[in-house]
Design an enzyme around this catalytic site. Structure first.
Site, PDB file in Angstrom:
ATOM      1  N   HIS A  69      -4.539   1.678   7.241  1.00  0.00           N
ATOM      2  CA  HIS A  69      -3.179   2.226   7.324  1.00  0.00           C
ATOM      3  C   HIS A  69      -3.017   3.391   6.325  1.00  0.00           C
ATOM      4  O   HIS A  69      -2.502   4.452   6.677  1.00  0.00           O
ATOM      5  CB  HIS A  69      -2.175   1.106   7.037  1.00  0.00           C
ATOM      6  CG  HIS A  69      -0.737   1.519   7.066  1.00  0.00           C
ATOM      7  ND1 HIS A  69       0.165   1.036   7.994  1.00  0.00           N
ATOM      8  CD2 HIS A  69      -0.036   2.357   6.269  1.00  0.00           C
ATOM      9  CE1 HIS A  69       1.353   1.576   7.754  1.00  0.00           C
ATOM     10  NE2 HIS A  69       1.262   2.373   6.718  1.00  0.00           N
ATOM     11  N   GLU A  70      -3.494   3.188   5.095  1.00  0.00           N
ATOM     12  CA  GLU A  70      -3.332   4.226   4.066  1.00  0.00           C
ATOM     13  C   GLU A  70      -4.256   5.422   4.332  1.00  0.00           C
ATOM     14  O   GLU A  70      -3.865   6.562   4.098  1.00  0.00           O
ATOM     15  CB  GLU A  70      -3.570   3.658   2.665  1.00  0.00           C
ATOM     16  CG  GLU A  70      -2.660   2.480   2.271  1.00  0.00           C
ATOM     17  CD  GLU A  70      -1.193   2.663   2.589  1.00  0.00           C
ATOM     18  OE1 GLU A  70      -0.701   3.805   2.595  1.00  0.00           O
ATOM     19  OE2 GLU A  70      -0.525   1.648   2.858  1.00  0.00           O
ATOM     20  N   GLY A 128       0.822  -1.202   0.000  1.00  0.00           N
ATOM     21  CA  GLY A 128       0.000   0.000   0.000  1.00  0.00           C
ATOM     22  C   GLY A 128       0.855   1.250   0.000  1.00  0.00           C
ATOM     23  O   GLY A 128       2.023   1.216   0.438  1.00  0.00           O
ATOM     24  N   HIS A 170      -2.647   7.599   6.724  1.00  0.00           N
ATOM     25  CA  HIS A 170      -1.608   8.438   6.107  1.00  0.00           C
ATOM     26  C   HIS A 170      -2.182   9.759   5.592  1.00  0.00           C
ATOM     27  O   HIS A 170      -1.580  10.814   5.792  1.00  0.00           O
ATOM     28  CB  HIS A 170      -0.950   7.715   4.919  1.00  0.00           C
ATOM     29  CG  HIS A 170       0.256   6.900   5.291  1.00  0.00           C
ATOM     30  ND1 HIS A 170       1.353   7.436   5.921  1.00  0.00           N
ATOM     31  CD2 HIS A 170       0.545   5.594   5.084  1.00  0.00           C
ATOM     32  CE1 HIS A 170       2.266   6.479   6.094  1.00  0.00           C
ATOM     33  NE2 HIS A 170       1.794   5.348   5.605  1.00  0.00           N
ATOM     34  N   CYS A 191       5.753   0.110   7.669  1.00  0.00           N
ATOM     35  CA  CYS A 191       5.430   1.196   6.737  1.00  0.00           C
ATOM     36  C   CYS A 191       6.684   1.569   5.963  1.00  0.00           C
ATOM     37  O   CYS A 191       7.766   1.651   6.545  1.00  0.00           O
ATOM     38  CB  CYS A 191       4.925   2.393   7.540  1.00  0.00           C
ATOM     39  SG  CYS A 191       4.588   3.843   6.531  1.00  0.00           S
ATOM     40  N   GLN A 242       3.194   9.973   1.080  1.00  0.00           N
ATOM     41  CA  GLN A 242       4.466   9.234   1.126  1.00  0.00           C
ATOM     42  C   GLN A 242       5.356   9.519  -0.089  1.00  0.00           C
ATOM     43  O   GLN A 242       6.533   9.177  -0.077  1.00  0.00           O
ATOM     44  CB  GLN A 242       4.204   7.733   1.212  1.00  0.00           C
ATOM     45  CG  GLN A 242       3.594   7.312   2.533  1.00  0.00           C
ATOM     46  CD  GLN A 242       3.455   5.813   2.587  1.00  0.00           C
ATOM     47  OE1 GLN A 242       2.478   5.258   2.091  1.00  0.00           O
ATOM     48  NE2 GLN A 242       4.442   5.144   3.169  1.00  0.00           N
TER      49      GLN A 242
HETATM   50 NI    NI Z   1       2.609   3.427   5.578  1.00  0.00          NI
END
Ligand code: NI
Length: 170
Positions: A135-136, A46, A139, A93, A51
């Site tokens: 998780h994404e 992912g 972010h 991550c 990021q």
């Molecule tokens: Ni991550």
């Protein structure tokens, strides 16, 4: 398509709430494609736009890491609309290198977003896919998986990451 640089812990873009995407233009399409390529190259399951230093609400997930592209999910402005259950599992991550910790996540989620064609997309997920989506989505809300840990654990990890970042600058 090109592989983008993945920003690491300490970069302020990772702690910022990303901006909603209001215009589905060529730029967003190319960004999404580059993110997919970057995710596969990493390799990772992912990736979220912050990021790759783009403070935008865009995420990519593929549990097969490109083995079966039918698994590929690209979501614009994703939102968690429902969640149930709890599962504890080890998580890492690409922006927090060499750290993995057990994180509590919902066992089932429903996520709503927009695909690259501009159509509304509902994703019902459980297990690892539910975890990856959470998780994404974290972010794009400026949250990292280590933010789910206890204050003590988080401060130990912060020290470790600061040392690693300093060492890499020498
Ligand atoms: Ni991550």
């Amino acid at each position: 398509m090109s592989i983008l640089q993945i920003v690491k812990y300490g970069n302020p873009v990772l702690t910022r709430k990303a901006e909603e995407i209001t215009n589905l233009d060529k730029y967003i399409e190319e960004l999404a494609q580059n993110m997919v390529e970057t995710m596969y190259a990493a390799p990772g399951i992912g990736l979220a736009a912050p990021q790759v230093n783009e403070s935008k609400r865009l995420i990519t997930v593929d549990l097969s890491v490109g083995e079966d592209t039918q698994n590929l999910i690209i979501l614009i402005n994703p939102e968690l609309i429902s969640q149930e259950g709890e599962v504890v599992y080890e998580e890492g991550c690409l922006s927090v290198p060499d750290i993995s910790e057990k994180v509590v996540r919902p066992s089932r989620v429903i996520v709503k977003g927009i695909d690259l064609k501009g159509n509304e997309k509902i994703v019902e997920a459980e297990g690892l896919l539910a975890r990856a989506l959470c998780h994404e989505i974290d972010h794009i809300n400026g949250k990292l998986f280590i933010d789910h840990l206890s204050l003590l654990k988080k401060s130990l990890i912060r020290k470790k990451l600061k040392r690693a970042i300093q060492a890499s600058k020498i």
